[in-house]
Write an enzyme that holds these catalytic residues in place. Sequence first.
Site, mmCIF file in Angstrom:
data_model
loop_
_atom_site.group_PDB
_atom_site.id
_atom_site.type_symbol
_atom_site.label_atom_id
_atom_site.label_comp_id
_atom_site.label_asym_id
_atom_site.label_seq_id
_atom_site.Cartn_x
_atom_site.Cartn_y
_atom_site.Cartn_z
ATOM 1 N N CYS A 2 -10.335 -3.032 1.481
ATOM 2 C CA CYS A 2 -11.068 -3.395 2.688
ATOM 3 C C CYS A 2 -10.822 -4.864 2.994
ATOM 4 O O CYS A 2 -10.323 -5.616 2.171
ATOM 5 C CB CYS A 2 -12.561 -3.170 2.486
ATOM 6 S SG CYS A 2 -12.934 -1.550 1.829
ATOM 7 N N ARG A 27 -5.754 -4.093 6.203
ATOM 8 C CA ARG A 27 -6.261 -3.855 4.852
ATOM 9 C C ARG A 27 -7.051 -2.545 4.749
ATOM 10 O O ARG A 27 -7.363 -2.077 3.654
ATOM 11 C CB ARG A 27 -7.171 -5.007 4.422
ATOM 12 C CG ARG A 27 -6.504 -6.349 4.416
ATOM 13 C CD ARG A 27 -7.434 -7.398 3.894
ATOM 14 N NE ARG A 27 -7.578 -7.285 2.471
ATOM 15 C CZ ARG A 27 -6.869 -7.962 1.575
ATOM 16 N NH1 ARG A 27 -5.978 -8.832 1.975
ATOM 17 N NH2 ARG A 27 -7.053 -7.794 0.298
ATOM 18 N N TRP A 73 -11.697 0.793 4.074
ATOM 19 C CA TRP A 73 -10.824 1.881 3.615
ATOM 20 C C TRP A 73 -11.674 2.651 2.616
ATOM 21 O O TRP A 73 -11.928 2.180 1.511
ATOM 22 C CB TRP A 73 -9.566 1.304 2.966
ATOM 23 C CG TRP A 73 -8.537 2.343 2.619
ATOM 24 C CD1 TRP A 73 -7.563 2.834 3.439
ATOM 25 C CD2 TRP A 73 -8.367 3.006 1.352
ATOM 26 N NE1 TRP A 73 -6.812 3.770 2.759
ATOM 27 C CE2 TRP A 73 -7.277 3.888 1.474
ATOM 28 C CE3 TRP A 73 -9.035 2.933 0.131
ATOM 29 C CZ2 TRP A 73 -6.843 4.698 0.442
ATOM 30 C CZ3 TRP A 73 -8.593 3.749 -0.907
ATOM 31 C CH2 TRP A 73 -7.499 4.615 -0.745
ATOM 32 N N ASN A 99 -15.747 -5.628 -0.829
ATOM 33 C CA ASN A 99 -14.411 -5.043 -0.989
ATOM 34 C C ASN A 99 -14.193 -4.832 -2.474
ATOM 35 O O ASN A 99 -14.265 -5.784 -3.246
ATOM 36 C CB ASN A 99 -13.360 -6.020 -0.427
ATOM 37 C CG ASN A 99 -11.936 -5.619 -0.777
ATOM 38 O OD1 ASN A 99 -11.654 -4.454 -1.012
ATOM 39 N ND2 ASN A 99 -11.051 -6.597 -0.805
ATOM 40 N N GLY A 100 -13.929 -3.603 -2.890
ATOM 41 C CA GLY A 100 -13.722 -3.318 -4.312
ATOM 42 C C GLY A 100 -14.464 -2.056 -4.687
ATOM 43 O O GLY A 100 -14.877 -1.278 -3.817
ATOM 44 N N GLU A 480 13.577 4.906 -1.004
ATOM 45 C CA GLU A 480 12.825 4.076 -0.057
ATOM 46 C C GLU A 480 12.870 4.681 1.352
ATOM 47 O O GLU A 480 11.873 4.669 2.080
ATOM 48 C CB GLU A 480 13.396 2.646 -0.079
ATOM 49 C CG GLU A 480 12.842 1.678 0.945
ATOM 50 C CD GLU A 480 11.336 1.477 0.881
ATOM 51 O OE1 GLU A 480 10.694 1.925 -0.082
ATOM 52 O OE2 GLU A 480 10.794 0.881 1.836
ATOM 53 N N LYS A 484 9.633 5.685 3.516
ATOM 54 C CA LYS A 484 9.379 5.125 4.844
ATOM 55 C C LYS A 484 9.125 6.228 5.856
ATOM 56 O O LYS A 484 8.206 6.157 6.662
ATOM 57 C CB LYS A 484 10.594 4.286 5.240
ATOM 58 C CG LYS A 484 10.352 3.049 6.019
ATOM 59 C CD LYS A 484 9.955 1.833 5.239
ATOM 60 C CE LYS A 484 8.784 2.006 4.347
ATOM 61 N NZ LYS A 484 8.564 0.963 3.386
ATOM 62 N N GLU A 487 5.756 8.016 5.305
ATOM 63 C CA GLU A 487 4.628 7.104 5.497
ATOM 64 C C GLU A 487 4.302 6.870 6.973
ATOM 65 O O GLU A 487 3.138 6.861 7.356
ATOM 66 C CB GLU A 487 4.999 5.794 4.810
ATOM 67 C CG GLU A 487 4.070 4.659 4.939
ATOM 68 C CD GLU A 487 4.573 3.456 4.150
ATOM 69 O OE1 GLU A 487 3.739 2.731 3.634
ATOM 70 O OE2 GLU A 487 5.800 3.231 4.072
ATOM 71 N N HIS A 503 20.859 20.521 -9.037
ATOM 72 C CA HIS A 503 19.961 20.904 -10.137
ATOM 73 C C HIS A 503 18.625 21.435 -9.621
ATOM 74 O O HIS A 503 17.662 21.509 -10.365
ATOM 75 C CB HIS A 503 19.727 19.705 -11.059
ATOM 76 C CG HIS A 503 20.986 19.236 -11.729
ATOM 77 N ND1 HIS A 503 21.675 19.993 -12.639
ATOM 78 C CD2 HIS A 503 21.698 18.086 -11.575
ATOM 79 C CE1 HIS A 503 22.752 19.330 -13.047
ATOM 80 N NE2 HIS A 503 22.795 18.176 -12.408
ATOM 81 N N LYS A 602 -2.663 -1.714 3.816
ATOM 82 C CA LYS A 602 -1.539 -2.569 3.417
ATOM 83 C C LYS A 602 -1.653 -3.037 1.981
ATOM 84 O O LYS A 602 -0.688 -3.028 1.237
ATOM 85 C CB LYS A 602 -1.488 -3.766 4.367
ATOM 86 C CG LYS A 602 -0.378 -4.755 4.088
ATOM 87 C CD LYS A 602 0.941 -4.194 4.517
ATOM 88 C CE LYS A 602 2.089 -5.160 4.311
ATOM 89 N NZ LYS A 602 3.375 -4.441 4.366
HETATM 90 O O1 M6R Z 1 2.060 -5.486 -1.904
HETATM 91 P P1 M6R Z 1 2.880 -4.621 -2.795
HETATM 92 O O2 M6R Z 1 4.336 -4.874 -2.648
HETATM 93 O O3 M6R Z 1 2.476 -4.714 -4.232
HETATM 94 O O4 M6R Z 1 2.584 -3.157 -2.329
HETATM 95 C C1 M6R Z 1 3.055 -2.052 -3.044
HETATM 96 C C2 M6R Z 1 2.912 -0.780 -2.245
HETATM 97 O O5 M6R Z 1 1.569 -0.511 -1.995
HETATM 98 C C3 M6R Z 1 3.648 -0.864 -0.911
HETATM 99 O O6 M6R Z 1 5.001 -1.197 -1.073
HETATM 100 C C4 M6R Z 1 3.539 0.460 -0.158
HETATM 101 O O7 M6R Z 1 4.246 1.460 -0.835
HETATM 102 C C5 M6R Z 1 4.035 0.303 1.272
HETATM 103 N N1 M6R Z 1 3.091 0.869 2.185
HETATM 104 C C6 M6R Z 1 5.340 0.947 1.505
HETATM 105 O O8 M6R Z 1 5.784 0.777 2.801
#
Ligand code: M6R
Length: 607
Positions: A2, A27, A73, A99-100, A480, A484, A487, A503, A602
């Site tokens: 959050c 966040r 969140w 937050n936490g 990756e 992407k 996501e 496989h 994020k």
């Molecule tokens: O801030 P960080 O690089 O530690 O974050 C790690 C992951 O949470 C972050 O890369 C996440 O997978 C992204 N949303 C990917 O686009």
Amino acid sequence: MCGIVGYCGYRSAAEVLLSGLKRLEYRGYDSAGIGLGDGKSLDVYKTKGKIKDLREHVPQEASGIIGIGHTRWATHGGVTDINAHPHMDTDKKIAVVHNGIIENYMPLKEMLIGEGYKFISETDSEVLIHLISKFYTGDLEKAVKEALMLVKGTYGIIAFHKDNPDQLVGARNGSPLVLGIGEDEMFLASDVSALVAYTKRVVYFEDHEVVTISKTDYSTSNIDNEAINKEVENISWELEEMEKGGYDFFMLKEIHEQSQSVPRAYQGRIDEEMATAKLGGLNMTSRELLDVERVKIVAAGTSYHAGLVAALQMESMARIPCSVELASEFRYRNPVVEKNTLYFALSQSGETIDTLYAMREIQRKGGRCLGVCNVVGSTIPRESDGGVYLHSGPEIAVASTKAFTSQITALYLFTLNMARMRDLSTEGGLRFIKALKELPIQLEKALGDSEHIQALAKKYAKYPHFLFLGRGINYPVALEGALKLKEVSYIHAEGYSAAEIKHGPIALINEETPSLFLVADDHLKEKVISNMKEIKARDGMVIAVAVEGDKEVAGIADDVIYVPRVDPAFNPFVMSIPLQLFSYYCAIELGRDVDQPRNLAKSVTVE
Ligand code: M6R
């Protein structure tokens, strides 16, 4: 996950809080609220939805020169107005944002209910407000400290009392908190993005620290009530860097920034004369670096994939065994921490709790852990034994793009340094540096193909499944690419080594499942081409990302995206650009919320 913000000053608190929350929205963005005070009343406005929805809930005439805000969140309790923060005590005199996660909230809740406190939300956070209220006898800071003494878990909190319109109390443990110092005004927030419009002077807090602010002053102490002195630092990020700058979405802006963010990661760190890299922040002597026998990287998500790319390069160029592990798994498997292993915590935000706790575990066992992070002043760089900043500028879209290429760049510099201390010749070092310095132009070229990629996204966004396939150093790029796409577009995608499909995954190939191949012009090219043919032989659709001019690949694939020819070590840079653009345009095609995809946030500060 959050975002929290607090304000005490002369401006309209509502406006400062709402604009701060807007910048913290990445966040967490399922519900939001603010609490305002003016010495006479304490008014709380909160709602499900985003900050724009909250804005509509806050009356134009809402007054207050002090206040706190929260963008949520959800962890404990659904996404409802009541579960949104701030939470108030029963007498509606104290408000708190959190937050936490309060891990022992159940026994605390039972204790408080037994004492007659009434709970109205399903959140863990509500125990905090009742505890503070229980201990309050006229001194809010004291009450907050007494409450936090009973709490197990993580928190970044801000609280205020209706009767004192010139006092906010903040505290942190595991969740970030920063103070912004203005002229006759003070700010508290989860990160500097909420403050940068007003001040550049900040104080970062460590765990178990508490800050009490008025509009002209602040005092810092720890939870045991010992006064502590904190250093005031200056933020280097500019407000414009946090704006979309003419782009429709931050994600697109950040993809396009890579021809500038990559050089920012290497500028000032290359020593051409010695054909090596110099990374002052490592805090390690050459003798200590020479003693390193192994490297281990802990990371999550996109950072994990960047680590995988760098590890392959480290092993092949510096001849140092290097492995990468998901931080979340590493921490809980009682890992062996070896004496001559150097550890890296790789994280854009520097706040990811899995990575932070993995780093703490390494350090607890006596290991040396360096941080490679983007956000200056975040927890990992502050607690690490040294490290490297990426200098990518703020990455605001939830989907990480420019941080990926900057992370590889930073770890490549370390690799170059280690390689030059071992086997790599001066010529080899200079060749690597030359290829690195050519990257900005090559990235620009790769970015220039966006119209073609947009057209392909239009054609393919309707398919429900995708395979992303690559080999060698481009295998993590395939992982990756799949991350992407799922996501931001919510299309189901899997990343695999192209060699692995026979496989098992080849069973997935049908008219609904295109495969996207990364075909670099390297020692594995012919093998990858064979894998492509295996898919075509089963009537599968194939999109290939190939090196410019590669007619052989064009003859096999249904569609080709060309990228510039680069030294093979740098293919992950140019090959990741089309994958990022493809995901972005598929998401646009499907009308997704590109910068704030569903269920995500994020900065992942919960486990
Ligand atoms: O801030 P960080 O690089 O530690 O974050 C790690 C992951 O949470 C972050 O890369 C996440 O997978 C992204 N949303 C990917 O686009």
